[in-house]
Design a protein around this motif. Structure first.
Motif, PDB file in Angstrom:
ATOM      1  N   VAL A   9       0.841  -1.205   0.000  1.00  0.00           N
ATOM      2  CA  VAL A   9       0.000   0.000   0.000  1.00  0.00           C
ATOM      3  C   VAL A   9       0.874   1.252   0.000  1.00  0.00           C
ATOM      4  CG1 VAL A   9      -1.676   1.312   1.367  1.00  0.00           C
ATOM      5  CG2 VAL A   9      -1.984  -1.136   1.058  1.00  0.00           C
ATOM      6  N   GLY A  10       1.946   1.218   0.786  1.00  0.00           N
ATOM      7  CA  GLY A  10       2.846   2.372   0.825  1.00  0.00           C
ATOM      8  C   GLY A  10       3.512   2.628  -0.518  1.00  0.00           C
ATOM      9  N   ILE A  11       3.948   1.565  -1.189  1.00  0.00           N
ATOM     10  CA  ILE A  11       4.585   1.722  -2.502  1.00  0.00           C
ATOM     11  C   ILE A  11       3.572   2.222  -3.524  1.00  0.00           C
ATOM     12  CG2 ILE A  11       5.620   0.413  -4.399  1.00  0.00           C
ATOM     13  CD1 ILE A  11       7.082  -1.217  -2.224  1.00  0.00           C
ATOM     14  N   LEU A  12       2.345   1.700  -3.471  1.00  0.00           N
ATOM     15  CA  LEU A  12       1.304   2.179  -4.387  1.00  0.00           C
ATOM     16  C   LEU A  12       1.003   3.657  -4.168  1.00  0.00           C
ATOM     17  CD1 LEU A  12      -1.207  -0.801  -4.532  1.00  0.00           C
ATOM     18  CD2 LEU A  12       0.296   0.026  -6.329  1.00  0.00           C
ATOM     19  N   MET A  13       0.996   4.087  -2.910  1.00  0.00           N
ATOM     20  CA  MET A  13       0.747   5.510  -2.627  1.00  0.00           C
ATOM     21  C   MET A  13       1.890   6.370  -3.180  1.00  0.00           C
ATOM     22  SD  MET A  13      -0.824   5.304   1.212  1.00  0.00           S
ATOM     23  CE  MET A  13      -1.337   7.007   1.319  1.00  0.00           C
ATOM     24  N   LEU A  14       3.127   5.909  -2.999  1.00  0.00           N
ATOM     25  CA  LEU A  14       4.252   6.665  -3.514  1.00  0.00           C
ATOM     26  C   LEU A  14       4.245   6.713  -5.035  1.00  0.00           C
ATOM     27  CD1 LEU A  14       7.056   5.410  -1.124  1.00  0.00           C
ATOM     28  CD2 LEU A  14       6.051   7.691  -1.179  1.00  0.00           C
ATOM     29  N   LEU A  15       3.914   5.611  -5.673  1.00  0.00           N
ATOM     30  CA  LEU A  15       3.856   5.596  -7.128  1.00  0.00           C
ATOM     31  C   LEU A  15       2.708   6.429  -7.682  1.00  0.00           C
ATOM     32  CD1 LEU A  15       4.725   1.877  -7.949  1.00  0.00           C
ATOM     33  CD2 LEU A  15       6.126   3.895  -8.332  1.00  0.00           C
ATOM     34  N   SER A  16       1.588   6.441  -6.959  1.00  0.00           N
ATOM     35  CA  SER A  16       0.453   7.235  -7.441  1.00  0.00           C
ATOM     36  C   SER A  16       0.789   8.731  -7.453  1.00  0.00           C
ATOM     37  CB  SER A  16      -0.777   6.978  -6.580  1.00  0.00           C
ATOM     38  OG  SER A  16      -0.632   7.541  -5.293  1.00  0.00           O
ATOM     39  N   VAL A  17       1.563   9.175  -6.500  1.00  0.00           N
ATOM     40  CA  VAL A  17       1.971  10.583  -6.463  1.00  0.00           C
ATOM     41  C   VAL A  17       2.986  10.855  -7.568  1.00  0.00           C
ATOM     42  CG1 VAL A  17       3.163  12.310  -5.085  1.00  0.00           C
ATOM     43  CG2 VAL A  17       1.468  10.846  -4.022  1.00  0.00           C
ATOM     44  N   ALA A  18       3.880   9.887  -7.813  1.00  0.00           N
ATOM     45  CA  ALA A  18       4.898  10.094  -8.852  1.00  0.00           C
ATOM     46  C   ALA A  18       4.280  10.124 -10.246  1.00  0.00           C
ATOM     47  CB  ALA A  18       5.941   8.991  -8.743  1.00  0.00           C
ATOM     48  N   ILE A  19       3.244   9.336 -10.470  1.00  0.00           N
ATOM     49  CA  ILE A  19       2.615   9.273 -11.788  1.00  0.00           C
ATOM     50  C   ILE A  19       1.772  10.528 -12.048  1.00  0.00           C
ATOM     51  CG2 ILE A  19       0.908   8.027 -13.159  1.00  0.00           C
ATOM     52  CD1 ILE A  19       1.993   5.463 -11.904  1.00  0.00           C
ATOM     53  N   LEU A  20       1.086  10.984 -11.028  1.00  0.00           N
ATOM     54  CA  LEU A  20       0.233  12.160 -11.204  1.00  0.00           C
ATOM     55  C   LEU A  20       1.081  13.373 -11.113  1.00  0.00           C
ATOM     56  CD1 LEU A  20      -2.756  11.164  -8.933  1.00  0.00           C
ATOM     57  CD2 LEU A  20      -2.578  10.980 -11.399  1.00  0.00           C
TER      58      LEU A  20
END
Length: 77
Positions: free
Chosen positions: A66-77
């Motif tokens: 979940v933490g990695i997904l949150m970090l990636l979601s910010v990087a993609i957006l």
């Protein structure tokens, strides 16, 4: 900014949880010497890879995921 902080905290918390769970599962070092050895060793006798089981580490893996997904979601957006 808060999503990055929460994602980083979840990733670190998952890693710490998995390390703590591995430590609590059994003795990490034995005082006995294996056959053919000259003295005591830190290597435990026949511990195997059971301590790396997914059945006991799933909460830590979930937190890290979940933490990695949150970090990636910010990087993609």
């Amino acid at each position: 900014m808060a999503i990055i902080l929460i994602g980083a905290l979840l990733t670190i918390a998952g890693l710490v949880y998995m390390a703590g769970a591995a430590i609590k599962r059994g003795q990490l070092s034995g005082g006995s010497a294996p056959a053919g050895s000259t003295g005591p060793t830190l290597e435990p006798p026949r511990r195997g890879l059971r301590f790396l089981g997914l059945s006991q580490d799933w909460p830590g893996l979930l937190m890290m995921g979940v933490g990695i997904l949150m970090l990636l979601s910010v990087a993609i957006l």
